[in-house]
Design a protein around this motif. Structure first.
Motif, PDB file in Angstrom:
ATOM      1  N   LEU A   4       1.113  -1.327  -0.053  1.00 38.57           N
ATOM      2  CA  LEU A   4      -0.124   0.036   0.038  1.00 38.57           C
ATOM      3  C   LEU A   4       0.844   1.292   0.061  1.00 38.57           C
ATOM      4  CD1 LEU A   4      -2.839   1.156  -0.034  1.00 38.57           C
ATOM      5  CD2 LEU A   4      -2.755   1.200   2.534  1.00 38.57           C
ATOM      6  N   TRP A  67      -8.330   0.667  -2.474  1.00 34.45           N
ATOM      7  CA  TRP A  67      -9.419  -0.395  -2.184  1.00 34.45           C
ATOM      8  C   TRP A  67      -9.769  -0.239  -0.785  1.00 34.45           C
ATOM      9  CZ3 TRP A  67      -8.895  -4.499   1.297  1.00 34.45           C
ATOM     10  CH2 TRP A  67      -7.861  -4.904   1.843  1.00 34.45           C
ATOM     11  N   ARG A  68      -8.917  -0.108   0.223  1.00 31.96           N
ATOM     12  CA  ARG A  68      -9.545   0.065   1.573  1.00 31.96           C
ATOM     13  C   ARG A  68     -10.261   1.164   1.915  1.00 31.96           C
ATOM     14  NH1 ARG A  68      -3.752  -1.453   2.890  1.00 31.96           N
ATOM     15  NH2 ARG A  68      -3.755  -3.768   3.276  1.00 31.96           N
ATOM     16  N   ALA A 114     -13.658  -1.782  -4.324  1.00 32.33           N
ATOM     17  CA  ALA A 114     -12.441  -2.368  -3.626  1.00 32.33           C
ATOM     18  C   ALA A 114     -11.716  -2.858  -4.994  1.00 32.33           C
ATOM     19  CB  ALA A 114     -12.775  -3.292  -2.708  1.00 32.33           C
ATOM     20  N   TRP A 118      -8.118  -1.639  -5.945  1.00 31.14           N
ATOM     21  CA  TRP A 118      -6.980  -2.720  -6.001  1.00 31.14           C
ATOM     22  C   TRP A 118      -6.095  -2.502  -7.107  1.00 31.14           C
ATOM     23  CZ3 TRP A 118      -5.526  -7.109  -8.517  1.00 31.14           C
ATOM     24  CH2 TRP A 118      -4.654  -8.090  -7.881  1.00 31.14           C
ATOM     25  N   GLU A 121      -4.537   0.798  -7.717  1.00 34.20           N
ATOM     26  CA  GLU A 121      -2.938   0.748  -6.719  1.00 34.20           C
ATOM     27  C   GLU A 121      -1.920  -0.052  -7.358  1.00 34.20           C
ATOM     28  OE1 GLU A 121      -3.891  -0.934  -3.032  1.00 34.20           O
ATOM     29  OE2 GLU A 121      -5.276   0.734  -2.280  1.00 34.20           O
ATOM     30  N   ARG A 122      -2.308  -0.663  -8.566  1.00 33.27           N
ATOM     31  CA  ARG A 122      -1.300  -1.332  -9.210  1.00 33.27           C
ATOM     32  C   ARG A 122      -1.129  -0.946 -10.714  1.00 33.27           C
ATOM     33  NH1 ARG A 122      -3.060  -3.462  -5.168  1.00 33.27           N
ATOM     34  NH2 ARG A 122      -2.119  -5.312  -4.106  1.00 33.27           N
TER      35      ARG A 122
END
Length: 192
Positions: A4, A67-68, A114, A118, A121-122
């Motif tokens: 993260l 996502w969080r 989420a 996710w 984030e990638r």
């Protein structure tokens, strides 16, 4: 360094909420639930499930918040609706919506947000608009799959596809294009 932290430093989110103090994150949740509620009022009445801008907002919250925090924000919005605040489709409210024809879609929203977060984030974000589009489309597909599955239990698989999935396919693509364009535009503004 955890994934993260690596993701937040690689610039996945123009808002960089993971790097902000808790008070900023709480404010982001409040603003996110407001954005989700407002998107619920933009609707095209259809039976048994109306078409709204909710999936667009869910994907945007996921992409911008990660996502969080995205999942937390979307869940908070659903709790607001369940306890009676008029934040669901067309200003609807109450726990009854979590057992009726729209329940599968509602429960799919946190997972969809989420998933988009996710992927963002990638690197599937505004820095790569085509991947941002695919991420938003995956979020929309998750909503349609879970919502359609729930609806199938209520009215049968064929009718669920005809009334709860097929009419929303074009909208899912258009909202995904809009989301990817918005993320790419926001990314350009932030870089300036």
């Amino acid at each position: 360094m955890n994934s993260l932290a690596t993701a937040s430093h690689s610039g996945f989110s123009p808002l960089r909420l993971a790097d902000r103090p808790l008070v900023w994150q709480v404010a982001a949740v409040v603003l996110g639930t407001l954005f989700l509620a407002l998107s619920s009022y933009v609707e095209v009445p259809m039976v048994p499930v109306p078409m709204t801008m909710q999936t667009f907002a869910v994907a945007m919250v996921g992409a911008l918040y990660g996502w969080r925090l995205g999942g937390i924000t979307i869940t908070a919005w659903l709790i607001e609706g369940a306890i009676g605040l008029p934040v669901l489709s067309g200003g609807a409210a109450g726990a009854i919506h979590f057992v009726g024809p729209t329940a599968g879609y509602l429960f799919a929203f946190p997972f969809a947000g989420a998933l988009v977060g996710w992927l963002a984030e990638r690197g599937w974000n505004g820095q790569r608009p085509v991947l941002a589009f695919v991420a938003a489309l995956a979020g929309n597909a998750a909503c349609l799959a879970l919502g359609g599955a729930w609806l199938a239990v209520m009215i049968g698989a064929e009718q669920a596809f005809i009334h709860g999935v097929a009419p929303f396919l074009v909208g899912a693509v258009l909202k995904s294009v809009l989301g990817a364009a918005a993320l790419a535009g926001l990314q350009r503004v932030v870089k300036r």
